[in-house]
Design an enzyme around this catalytic site. Structure first.
Site, PDB file in Angstrom:
ATOM      1  NE  ARG A   1      -4.102  -1.208  -0.110  1.00  0.00           N
ATOM      2  CZ  ARG A   1      -4.583  -2.195  -0.931  1.00  0.00           C
ATOM      3  NH1 ARG A   1      -3.518  -2.621  -1.676  1.00  0.00           N
ATOM      4  NH2 ARG A   1      -5.698  -2.916  -1.097  1.00  0.00           N
TER       5      ARG A   1
ATOM      6  CD  GLU B   1      -2.519   3.180  -5.682  1.00  0.00           C
ATOM      7  OE1 GLU B   1      -3.570   2.665  -6.165  1.00  0.00           O
ATOM      8  OE2 GLU B   1      -1.637   2.679  -5.152  1.00  0.00           O
TER       9      GLU B   1
ATOM     10  CG  HIS C   1      -3.052  -0.959  -7.000  1.00  0.00           C
ATOM     11  ND1 HIS C   1      -3.295  -0.269  -5.949  1.00  0.00           N
ATOM     12  CD2 HIS C   1      -2.994  -2.037  -6.670  1.00  0.00           C
ATOM     13  CE1 HIS C   1      -3.585  -0.968  -4.957  1.00  0.00           C
ATOM     14  NE2 HIS C   1      -3.454  -2.291  -5.464  1.00  0.00           N
TER      15      HIS C   1
HETATM   16  P1  NAD Z   1      -1.492 -10.612   5.108  1.00  0.00           P
HETATM   17  O1  NAD Z   1      -2.579 -10.205   6.144  1.00  0.00           O
HETATM   18  O2  NAD Z   1      -1.516 -12.112   5.052  1.00  0.00           O
HETATM   19  O3  NAD Z   1      -0.185 -10.186   5.667  1.00  0.00           O
HETATM   20  C1  NAD Z   1       0.215  -9.062   6.272  1.00  0.00           C
HETATM   21  C2  NAD Z   1       1.273  -9.193   7.564  1.00  0.00           C
HETATM   22  O4  NAD Z   1       1.668  -7.903   7.881  1.00  0.00           O
HETATM   23  C3  NAD Z   1       0.595  -9.996   8.475  1.00  0.00           C
HETATM   24  O5  NAD Z   1       1.392 -11.280   8.891  1.00  0.00           O
HETATM   25  C4  NAD Z   1       0.878  -8.940   9.790  1.00  0.00           C
HETATM   26  O6  NAD Z   1       0.970  -9.742  11.056  1.00  0.00           O
HETATM   27  C5  NAD Z   1       1.949  -8.212   9.299  1.00  0.00           C
HETATM   28  N1  NAD Z   1       1.940  -6.736  10.113  1.00  0.00           N
HETATM   29  C6  NAD Z   1       1.311  -6.098  10.596  1.00  0.00           C
HETATM   30  N2  NAD Z   1       1.651  -4.857  11.259  1.00  0.00           N
HETATM   31  C7  NAD Z   1       2.961  -5.208  10.791  1.00  0.00           C
HETATM   32  C8  NAD Z   1       4.247  -4.220  11.254  1.00  0.00           C
HETATM   33  N3  NAD Z   1       3.915  -3.012  11.753  1.00  0.00           N
HETATM   34  N4  NAD Z   1       5.359  -4.712  10.877  1.00  0.00           N
HETATM   35  C9  NAD Z   1       5.627  -5.800   9.861  1.00  0.00           C
HETATM   36  N5  NAD Z   1       4.482  -6.494   9.638  1.00  0.00           N
HETATM   37  C10 NAD Z   1       3.503  -6.120  10.160  1.00  0.00           C
HETATM   38  O7  NAD Z   1      -1.541  -9.575   4.076  1.00  0.00           O
HETATM   39  P2  NAD Z   1      -1.197 -10.029   2.598  1.00  0.00           P
HETATM   40  O8  NAD Z   1      -2.201 -10.809   1.862  1.00  0.00           O
HETATM   41  O9  NAD Z   1       0.036 -10.656   2.560  1.00  0.00           O
HETATM   42  O10 NAD Z   1      -1.317  -8.574   1.741  1.00  0.00           O
HETATM   43  C11 NAD Z   1      -0.175  -7.669   2.386  1.00  0.00           C
HETATM   44  C12 NAD Z   1      -0.303  -6.273   1.760  1.00  0.00           C
HETATM   45  O11 NAD Z   1      -0.461  -6.447   0.126  1.00  0.00           O
HETATM   46  C13 NAD Z   1      -1.729  -5.707   2.114  1.00  0.00           C
HETATM   47  O12 NAD Z   1      -1.583  -4.334   2.369  1.00  0.00           O
HETATM   48  C14 NAD Z   1      -2.512  -5.824   0.848  1.00  0.00           C
HETATM   49  O13 NAD Z   1      -3.687  -4.936   0.549  1.00  0.00           O
HETATM   50  C15 NAD Z   1      -1.530  -5.653  -0.338  1.00  0.00           C
HETATM   51  N6  NAD Z   1      -1.839  -6.087  -1.571  1.00  0.00           N
HETATM   52  C16 NAD Z   1      -1.584  -5.302  -2.556  1.00  0.00           C
HETATM   53  C17 NAD Z   1      -1.887  -5.922  -3.790  1.00  0.00           C
HETATM   54  C18 NAD Z   1      -1.598  -5.048  -5.116  1.00  0.00           C
HETATM   55  O14 NAD Z   1      -2.374  -5.302  -6.169  1.00  0.00           O
HETATM   56  N7  NAD Z   1      -0.496  -4.406  -5.040  1.00  0.00           N
HETATM   57  C19 NAD Z   1      -2.634  -7.295  -4.407  1.00  0.00           C
HETATM   58  C20 NAD Z   1      -2.753  -7.823  -2.815  1.00  0.00           C
HETATM   59  C21 NAD Z   1      -2.510  -7.304  -1.613  1.00  0.00           C
HETATM   60  C1  MLT Z   2      -5.822  -5.902  -3.129  1.00  0.00           C
HETATM   61  O1  MLT Z   2      -5.931  -5.221  -1.984  1.00  0.00           O
HETATM   62  O2  MLT Z   2      -6.369  -6.822  -3.393  1.00  0.00           O
HETATM   63  C2  MLT Z   2      -4.938  -4.963  -4.022  1.00  0.00           C
HETATM   64  O3  MLT Z   2      -4.833  -4.091  -3.735  1.00  0.00           O
HETATM   65  C3  MLT Z   2      -5.450  -5.394  -5.628  1.00  0.00           C
HETATM   66  C4  MLT Z   2      -6.796  -4.638  -5.674  1.00  0.00           C
HETATM   67  O4  MLT Z   2      -7.134  -3.586  -5.361  1.00  0.00           O
HETATM   68  O5  MLT Z   2      -7.663  -5.353  -6.568  1.00  0.00           O
END
Ligand code: NAD
Ligand code: MLT
Length: 315
Positions: free
Chosen positions: A236, A265, A283
């Site tokens: 994010r 964004e 993104h």
């Molecule tokens: P997840 O919940 O499986 O993992 C997130 C991890 O972050 C957890 O294990 C949690 O304990 C940890 N965490 C929380 N606070 C923290 C801190 N202060 N320091 C270190 N770690 C900490 O989530 P995920 O499915 O792995 O997704 C991770 C991120 O990626 C989210 O922000 C999600 O929205 C984003 N995401 C982005 C895209 C994209 O299109 N770019 C796609 C999918 C997910």
């Molecule tokens: C998510 O949180 O799933 C990703 O940022 C991707 C999306 O926005 O679809």
């Protein structure tokens, strides 16, 4: 849980067609109306029991308060940042996401950015002649033997670790919740952030955006890193402080950045996007056929489970 009656669902943006198909096969009427503005959505939403969104629809308190029949908001994706969860909860509206549908795609994009940074792929073919003339400035580095710091060891962090280990990287990380013995079983040594910053050649962040993760990489933490550290943010916008990143790039403290996400964004301020040592994507972490199909299917099946009174999942 008790069955909940859901008769009409609005899909307000582009969600994989399997979502509509599954809902319809289960007797739910589905209307797709993409690209509505806020006023249109406020006028429309009162006629629906459910709303399915991706990330473009901003489900604000105004929208929720206008939704007199709404029982569920389904987010076909991971983060629910575009939904006012507090306002929904106050109205008794369930908010669901599909936390694992796009994990692999987001992990693969992260690895792509890490590898692109190591090979200087951000230097376009236009620089071919310059490369020949001053080749030392464009010298890449092998990933083999380098140290990757993974901040946030959840679903995506874990998948990034295993992929980058196959390139011979050493993976270290930090997560306040995932236990060190669990991450050790996937080859990630956990340590405090203070210990992690100075050890990394590359850092990738995979946390949600919240007060404790906003600006995790800032002027003070960049200063603790190895000179020339390369950073990736596919999580994010704002987890890496954008102004601090720019200063670190300008001073050489940061040797390159791969960014899929931004505070705003699309970003109006193009300084980072146009920076020669930055690779950016609009993104795209979840924008694969497979991820979209999984998210569309998962959200539809979860809503059907809710109608049938089965257990709900999500994170
Ligand atoms: P997840 O919940 O499986 O993992 C997130 C991890 O972050 C957890 O294990 C949690 O304990 C940890 N965490 C929380 N606070 C923290 C801190 N202060 N320091 C270190 N770690 C900490 O989530 P995920 O499915 O792995 O997704 C991770 C991120 O990626 C989210 O922000 C999600 O929205 C984003 N995401 C982005 C895209 C994209 O299109 N770019 C796609 C999918 C997910
Ligand atoms: C998510 O949180 O799933 C990703 O940022 C991707 C999306 O926005 O679809």
């Amino acid at each position: 849980m008790a069955p909940i009656s859901i008769k009409r669902i609005l899909i307000s943006e582009s969600v994989d067609s399997c979502c509509m198909k599954i809902l319809q096969e289960n007797g739910i009427q589905v209307i797709e109306k993409p690209n509505m503005n806020k006023d249109d959505l406020i006028a429309e939403i009162k006629d629906y029991d459910g709303l399915v969104v991706r990330s473009a629809t901003k489900v604000t308190a105004d929208v929720i308060n206008a939704a007199s029949n709404l029982k569920v908001i389904g987010r076909a994706g991971t983060g629910v940042d575009n939904v006012d969860v507090d306002a929904s909860t106050k109205k008794g509206i369930i908010v669901m996401n599909t936390p694992s549908g796009n994990t692999i795609s987001a992990a693969e994009l992260t690895c792509t950015l890490l590898m692109s940074l190591s090979s200087c792929l951000h230097l376009s073919s236009e620089t071919w002649l310059i490369v020949v003339l001053i080749i030392w400035q464009f010298m890449g580095a092998e990933m083999y033997g380098k140290i990757l710091g993974i901040v946030g060891l959840g679903r995506i962090g874990k998948e990034v670790a295993s992929r980058m280990q196959s390139f011979g990287m050493k993976t270290i990380g930090y997560d306040p919740i995932t236990p060190p013995e669990v991450t050790a079983s996937w080859g990630v040594e956990q340590m405090s952030l203070e210990e992690l910053w100075p050890r990394c050649d590359y850092i990738t962040v995979h946390t949600p955006l919240m007060p404790s993760t906003t600006g995790l990489l800032n002027d003070a933490t960049f200063a603790k890193c190895k000179k020339g550290v390369k950073v990736v943010n596919c999580a994010r916008g704002g987890i890496i402080d954008e102004a601090a990143l720019l200063r670190a790039l300008e001073s050489g403290q940061c040797g390159g950045a791969g960014l899929d996400v931004f505070v705003e964004e699309p970003p109006k301020d193009r300084v980072l996007v146009n920076h020669p040592n930055v690779i950016t994507c609009p993104h795209l972490g979840a924008s694969t056929k497979e991820a979209q199909a999984r998210c569309g299917q998962d959200i539809a099946l979860q809503i059907v489970d809710m109608v049938k009174g089965k257990c709900l999942v999500g994170a």
